[in-house]
Design a protein around this motif. Structure first.
Motif, PDB file in Angstrom:
ATOM      1  N   PRO A 208       0.813  -1.221   0.000  1.00  0.00           N
ATOM      2  CA  PRO A 208       0.000   0.000   0.000  1.00  0.00           C
ATOM      3  C   PRO A 208       0.851   1.278   0.000  1.00  0.00           C
ATOM      4  O   PRO A 208       0.503   2.262  -0.659  1.00  0.00           O
ATOM      5  CB  PRO A 208      -0.827  -0.125   1.276  1.00  0.00           C
ATOM      6  CG  PRO A 208      -0.947  -1.601   1.492  1.00  0.00           C
ATOM      7  CD  PRO A 208       0.390  -2.156   1.039  1.00  0.00           C
ATOM      8  N   VAL A 209       1.952   1.270   0.693  1.00  0.00           N
ATOM      9  CA  VAL A 209       2.844   2.442   0.731  1.00  0.00           C
ATOM     10  C   VAL A 209       3.463   2.676  -0.643  1.00  0.00           C
ATOM     11  O   VAL A 209       3.529   3.813  -1.128  1.00  0.00           O
ATOM     12  CB  VAL A 209       3.932   2.264   1.813  1.00  0.00           C
ATOM     13  CG1 VAL A 209       4.982   3.352   1.732  1.00  0.00           C
ATOM     14  CG2 VAL A 209       3.302   2.226   3.200  1.00  0.00           C
ATOM     15  N   GLU A 210       3.909   1.602  -1.289  1.00  0.00           N
ATOM     16  CA  GLU A 210       4.483   1.724  -2.634  1.00  0.00           C
ATOM     17  C   GLU A 210       3.432   2.213  -3.629  1.00  0.00           C
ATOM     18  O   GLU A 210       3.726   3.037  -4.496  1.00  0.00           O
ATOM     19  CB  GLU A 210       5.056   0.388  -3.096  1.00  0.00           C
ATOM     20  CG  GLU A 210       6.282  -0.052  -2.332  1.00  0.00           C
ATOM     21  CD  GLU A 210       6.664  -1.494  -2.602  1.00  0.00           C
ATOM     22  OE1 GLU A 210       7.862  -1.802  -2.468  1.00  0.00           O
ATOM     23  OE2 GLU A 210       5.785  -2.309  -2.934  1.00  0.00           O
ATOM     24  N   ARG A 211       2.218   1.695  -3.483  1.00  0.00           N
ATOM     25  CA  ARG A 211       1.134   2.107  -4.378  1.00  0.00           C
ATOM     26  C   ARG A 211       0.857   3.591  -4.232  1.00  0.00           C
ATOM     27  O   ARG A 211       0.728   4.324  -5.218  1.00  0.00           O
ATOM     28  CB  ARG A 211      -0.127   1.303  -4.095  1.00  0.00           C
ATOM     29  CG  ARG A 211      -1.303   1.685  -4.973  1.00  0.00           C
ATOM     30  CD  ARG A 211      -2.536   0.815  -4.651  1.00  0.00           C
ATOM     31  NE  ARG A 211      -3.607   1.091  -5.572  1.00  0.00           N
ATOM     32  CZ  ARG A 211      -4.501   2.077  -5.404  1.00  0.00           C
ATOM     33  NH1 ARG A 211      -4.445   2.842  -4.353  1.00  0.00           N
ATOM     34  NH2 ARG A 211      -5.456   2.272  -6.295  1.00  0.00           N
ATOM     35  N   GLU A 212       0.761   4.065  -2.994  1.00  0.00           N
ATOM     36  CA  GLU A 212       0.495   5.483  -2.772  1.00  0.00           C
ATOM     37  C   GLU A 212       1.637   6.344  -3.301  1.00  0.00           C
ATOM     38  O   GLU A 212       1.400   7.404  -3.887  1.00  0.00           O
ATOM     39  CB  GLU A 212       0.260   5.765  -1.282  1.00  0.00           C
ATOM     40  CG  GLU A 212      -0.118   7.211  -1.006  1.00  0.00           C
ATOM     41  CD  GLU A 212      -1.267   7.739  -1.863  1.00  0.00           C
ATOM     42  OE1 GLU A 212      -1.161   8.892  -2.329  1.00  0.00           O
ATOM     43  OE2 GLU A 212      -2.268   7.023  -2.079  1.00  0.00           O
ATOM     44  N   ALA A 213       2.877   5.884  -3.139  1.00  0.00           N
ATOM     45  CA  ALA A 213       4.025   6.632  -3.672  1.00  0.00           C
ATOM     46  C   ALA A 213       3.953   6.703  -5.195  1.00  0.00           C
ATOM     47  O   ALA A 213       4.193   7.761  -5.796  1.00  0.00           O
ATOM     48  CB  ALA A 213       5.335   5.987  -3.215  1.00  0.00           C
ATOM     49  N   ARG A 214       3.601   5.581  -5.829  1.00  0.00           N
ATOM     50  CA  ARG A 214       3.472   5.555  -7.294  1.00  0.00           C
ATOM     51  C   ARG A 214       2.365   6.498  -7.753  1.00  0.00           C
ATOM     52  O   ARG A 214       2.531   7.274  -8.695  1.00  0.00           O
ATOM     53  CB  ARG A 214       3.186   4.126  -7.776  1.00  0.00           C
ATOM     54  CG  ARG A 214       2.977   4.008  -9.279  1.00  0.00           C
ATOM     55  CD  ARG A 214       2.734   2.573  -9.717  1.00  0.00           C
ATOM     56  NE  ARG A 214       1.663   1.886  -9.007  1.00  0.00           N
ATOM     57  CZ  ARG A 214       0.359   2.037  -9.271  1.00  0.00           C
ATOM     58  NH1 ARG A 214      -0.043   2.863 -10.211  1.00  0.00           N
ATOM     59  NH2 ARG A 214      -0.545   1.352  -8.592  1.00  0.00           N
TER      60      ARG A 214
END
Length: 63
Positions: free
Chosen positions: A15-21
């Motif tokens: 989820p953190v990577e998704r939000e960063a993307r």
């Protein structure tokens, strides 16, 4: 005849990577809209040449 139901693939993105993307995507869009509003854009063949150069650079970087 039974149909084959594809199995969903697992998303390795956290989820953190998704939000960063998504945040990067929003920033790119905001930058583009600001450029257009300021009159900074290219058209036609110049745009095609720029895009081809960007693609070539990305392909070289991925090697």
């Amino acid at each position: 005849m039974a149909s084959v139901v594809p199995t969903p693939h697992e998303n390795p993105e956290t989820p953190v990577e998704r939000e960063a993307r998504l945040a990067r995507g929003r920033a790119f869009i905001a930058e583009g809209l600001a450029d257009i509003a300021a009159g900074r854009f290219i058209e036609g063949e110049e745009a095609v040449r720029w895009l081809e150069a960007e693609i070539a650079e990305a392909e070289d970087a991925s090697r």
